[in-house]
Structure formats: structure tokens, C-alpha cells
Design a protein around this motif. Structure first.
Motif, PDB file in Angstrom:
ATOM      1  N   GLY A 127       0.914  -1.336   0.007  1.00 51.95           N
ATOM      2  CA  GLY A 127       0.055  -0.055   0.014  1.00 51.95           C
ATOM      3  C   GLY A 127       1.014   1.443   0.016  1.00 51.95           C
ATOM      4  O   GLY A 127       0.270   2.284   0.411  1.00 51.95           O
ATOM      5  N   TYR A 128       1.960   1.247  -0.436  1.00 48.56           N
ATOM      6  CA  TYR A 128       2.753   2.320  -0.484  1.00 48.56           C
ATOM      7  C   TYR A 128       3.339   2.743  -2.194  1.00 48.56           C
ATOM      8  O   TYR A 128       3.510   1.850  -2.820  1.00 48.56           O
ATOM      9  CB  TYR A 128       4.095   2.176   0.379  1.00 48.56           C
ATOM     10  N   ASP A 129       3.612   4.223  -2.175  1.00 46.71           N
ATOM     11  CA  ASP A 129       4.440   4.446  -3.471  1.00 46.71           C
ATOM     12  C   ASP A 129       5.897   4.693  -2.942  1.00 46.71           C
ATOM     13  O   ASP A 129       6.201   5.357  -1.770  1.00 46.71           O
ATOM     14  CB  ASP A 129       4.082   5.702  -3.888  1.00 46.71           C
ATOM     15  N   ILE A 130       6.825   3.967  -3.602  1.00 47.02           N
ATOM     16  CA  ILE A 130       8.341   4.271  -2.805  1.00 47.02           C
ATOM     17  C   ILE A 130       8.958   4.535  -4.226  1.00 47.02           C
ATOM     18  O   ILE A 130       9.127   3.972  -5.384  1.00 47.02           O
ATOM     19  CB  ILE A 130       8.746   2.577  -2.524  1.00 47.02           C
ATOM     20  N   VAL A 131       9.846   5.474  -3.784  1.00 51.69           N
ATOM     21  CA  VAL A 131      11.216   5.760  -4.939  1.00 51.69           C
ATOM     22  C   VAL A 131      12.603   5.680  -4.326  1.00 51.69           C
ATOM     23  O   VAL A 131      12.662   6.491  -3.271  1.00 51.69           O
ATOM     24  CB  VAL A 131      10.803   7.245  -5.470  1.00 51.69           C
ATOM     25  N   VAL A 132      13.334   4.964  -4.976  1.00 53.64           N
ATOM     26  CA  VAL A 132      14.828   4.975  -4.759  1.00 53.64           C
ATOM     27  C   VAL A 132      15.590   5.751  -5.599  1.00 53.64           C
ATOM     28  O   VAL A 132      15.654   5.451  -6.616  1.00 53.64           O
ATOM     29  CB  VAL A 132      15.284   3.622  -4.736  1.00 53.64           C
TER      30      VAL A 132
END
Length: 115
Positions: free
Chosen positions: A77-82
Motif C-alpha cells: 500500500g505504498y508508493d516508493i521511490v529509490v
């Protein structure tokens, strides 16, 4: 990445940079924000400062594999940017993995953390 979709649109990245939580370490910066979808969406940024395309793609592949192997530890349930940093090019795989998990724990993304 069974339950993960890629983030590709510029406005999605910008929204995360502006409104998401972030944590940094020498190899990467990680931004995250809840997305109400029930699954994770993942994006990677590797700037030209890292090196030529071969180097940037290698870093991206390594980070994608680190996420894939640890996907079961990350809450859905998360948007993640690395965002990869220059040091990621010269770091060993085990170091990148350790840094990613530590940063994800700081953000409360790991299943065992109390957020």
C-alpha cells in the motif's frame, strides 16, 4: 515483483518528492507515501552523475533485485521511490541491501516496525 507496479509518470515522482516521507543513507535516498491501492508501486532514479548508461542500469538492476528479494518484508500500500547516489556504484550488493533495509525500517515500511 509479483505485487509491485512500476512508477513511471513524472507527476507521481514529483508528488512523492514533495509530499512523501524520506530517509537517506550514503548509497541512496528513499521516499515513500501511502497510496490506498493495497499494493506497492516502485520507482527508481539514477542520475547521470552516477556514470554512463551501463553503470546506471547496473545500479538500477541491483536495487530492483534487492527490493524483489525483500518484498515480503515490506508493507503493501505504498508508493516508493529509490534515488541512487554515487556511492551506490561502488558498493557491494550486501552493503546496498543492508542500507536499503535500514532505510525502509526508518520509514516504517518493514512489517515488524511499529508505524
Amino acid at each position: 515483483m509479483d505485487h509491485t507496479v512500476s512508477l513511471k509518470l513524472n507527476h507521481e515522482f514529483r508528488r512523492l518528492y514533495a509530499k512523501g516521507k524520506s530517509a537517506v543513507n550514503p548509497c541512496m535516498a528513499v521516499y515513500c507515501r501511502k497510496n490506498r491501492l493495497g499494493y506497492n508501486r516502485l520507482g527508481f532514479t539514477t542520475g547521470t552523475k552516477l556514470g554512463k548508461a551501463v553503470v546506471r542500469n547496473r545500479v538500477r538492476r541491483r536495487l530492483r533485485e534487492i527490493y524483489r528479494t525483500n518484498e515480503d518484508k515490506i508493507r503493501p500500500g505504498y508508493d516508493i521511490v529509490v534515488v541512487a547516489r554515487v556511492r551506490a556504484c561502488h558498493s557491494r550488493y550486501a552493503e546496498l541491501q543492508r542500507q536499503f533495509l535500514r532505510t525502509a525500517d526508518k520509514l516504517g515500511l518493514l512489517n515488524g516496525s511499529g508505524t
